[in-house]
Design an enzyme around this catalytic site. Structure first.
Site, PDB file in Angstrom:
ATOM      1  N   HIS A   1       1.741   8.235   0.790  1.00 55.55           N
ATOM      2  CA  HIS A   1       1.399   8.915  -0.198  1.00 55.55           C
ATOM      3  C   HIS A   1       2.551  10.119  -0.307  1.00 55.55           C
ATOM      4  O   HIS A   1       1.698  11.043   0.945  1.00 55.55           O
ATOM      5  CB  HIS A   1       0.511   9.359  -0.441  1.00 55.55           C
ATOM      6  CG  HIS A   1      -0.130   8.104  -1.236  1.00 55.55           C
ATOM      7  ND1 HIS A   1       0.716   6.376  -1.473  1.00 55.55           N
ATOM      8  CD2 HIS A   1      -1.425   7.028  -1.849  1.00 55.55           C
ATOM      9  CE1 HIS A   1      -0.645   5.801  -1.788  1.00 55.55           C
ATOM     10  NE2 HIS A   1      -1.233   6.019  -1.849  1.00 55.55           N
TER      11      HIS A   1
ATOM     12  N   CYS B   1      -7.757   8.460  -1.843  1.00 51.57           N
ATOM     13  CA  CYS B   1      -6.896   8.597  -1.176  1.00 51.57           C
ATOM     14  C   CYS B   1      -6.316   9.582  -0.969  1.00 51.57           C
ATOM     15  O   CYS B   1      -5.376  10.336  -0.728  1.00 51.57           O
ATOM     16  CB  CYS B   1      -5.456   7.076  -0.321  1.00 51.57           C
ATOM     17  SG  CYS B   1      -5.317   6.427  -2.549  1.00 51.57           S
TER      18      CYS B   1
END
Length: 346
Positions: free
Chosen positions: A243, A129
């Site tokens: 994130h 990710c």
């Protein structure tokens, strides 16, 4: 021909988002099944107006399946993704098991879709990710000025640990708010609420976490340049989803802030939010539920001849995992590569 699809790990955090995305993006299919561990087998899933029973992972479950979207631990993937591929499916695998295999393409569709020209093992790897959102932002800049070195610090959400991580963070926040004792730490390495964890991953080589090594190795493979130097530091922060990354990039060739901003505005899958004075900067709450990568704080690094600093944010469950996998499937479907025997390119 519309494919027969199977989602492996269908009851997990990423598997749930994969199901949602298949409907949102109207991915065509003639049939679908949901597979998971014995522990989750038998659960009922509502999908496209029908109730489906989750099936256990077993070889016969892949008979007649053309496309597999898989999100399981690496050990499970190492066993079951080859079984699905041998049954004739293309497997888009979200685990870390196959990413660095030279015969498995590691793909971000906005960056290196050409890697899908050759799928000798029938498996396509979905990158980590934190790597995905960074290379989406860096690819147009790499094309302009060729990247020499990347220094990146990540601020990663609790949902990177899956549903268990989210439940743990939520329980800690509730306990702190009530003045109650904190529940035992299980998903994360330490208390996350009101804290930052720079050690929330397994330790790898030379004092770097496995997460940091993923960013180093995967970035080079995806961008197709082993000379790129990558120096990462990863940290877990008490954010549920999304994130964030502070990215410092040194280039071989000159590049201005204006050139970078314009290239990013034109880049697929990127949204530029870059007006610091007006408070327009990428935040995790902007990215949550979105498939784009958000970039801002674009500014010159005065300490090197050709350098920039960026702030990059994305939804780690969507673009960082499920969306990227579904986008890979869409490319394969558009090329007519699903449902036929694949061979190495000649």
């Amino acid at each position: 021909m519309q494919p027969s699809i199977a989602i492996v790990g269908a009851t997990g955090a990423v598997g749930c988002v994969m199901r949602q995305l298949l409907l949102e993006r109207r991915v065509p299919f003639r049939s679908i099944k949901f597979l998971a561990s014995e522990r989750s087998a038998g659960k009922l899933i509502e999908f496209a107006g029908r109730t489906h029973e989750v099936e256990p992972l077993r070889p016969e479950a892949f008979e007649g399946v053309d496309l597999v979207l898989s999100s399981t631990p690496a050990a499970v993937s190492r066993e079951w993704s080859p079984i699905a591929a041998r049954a004739g499916a293309i497997v888009v695998d979200n685990s870390s098991a196959w990413r660095m295999d030279p015969d498995v393409p590691l793909v971000v569709p906005e960056v290196n879709p050409h890697a899908l020209d050759r799928i000798p093992k029938g498996i396509v790897a979905n990158p980590n990710c934190s790597t995905i959102q960074m290379v989406v932002a860096l690819k147009p800049l790499h094309d302009l000025a060729r990247i020499k070195r990347i220094v990146v610090c990540t601020y990663q959400a609790s949902s990177g640990k899956g549903a268990t991580g989210l439940c743990e963070l939520d329980a800690q926040i509730v306990a702190l708010g009530r003045g109650e004792p904190l529940p035992p730490v299980k998903a994360h390495r330490d208390r996350l609420a009101g804290n930052v964890l720079p050690h929330d991953w397994k330790l790898g080589e030379d004092g770097y976490s496995e997460e940091e090594w993923k960013m180093i190795r995967e970035t080079r493979k995806i961008l197709g340049d082993e000379s790129i130097l990558v120096s990462p530091t990863t940290a877990r922060v008490p954010v549920r989803t999304g994130h964030s990354e502070a990215v410092n990039v040194e280039f071989h060739n000159p590049i201005t802030v204006e050139q970078a901003r314009e290239a990013l505005r034109r880049a697929p899958g990127v949204i530029v939010l870059d007006d610091y004075a007006a408070g327009v900067v990428p935040l995790p709450i902007h990215a949550e539920g979105r498939d784009e990568t958000f970039v801002g704080r674009i500014r010159k690094d005065p300490t090197v001849p050709h350098g920039l600093n960026l702030w990059v944010v994305a939804d780690n469950l969507r673009k960082g995992a499920a969306t990227n996998a579904v986008q890979i499937a869409e490319v394969l479907l558009a090329r007519g590569r699903v449902g036929r025997k694949l061979a190495p390119a000649r």
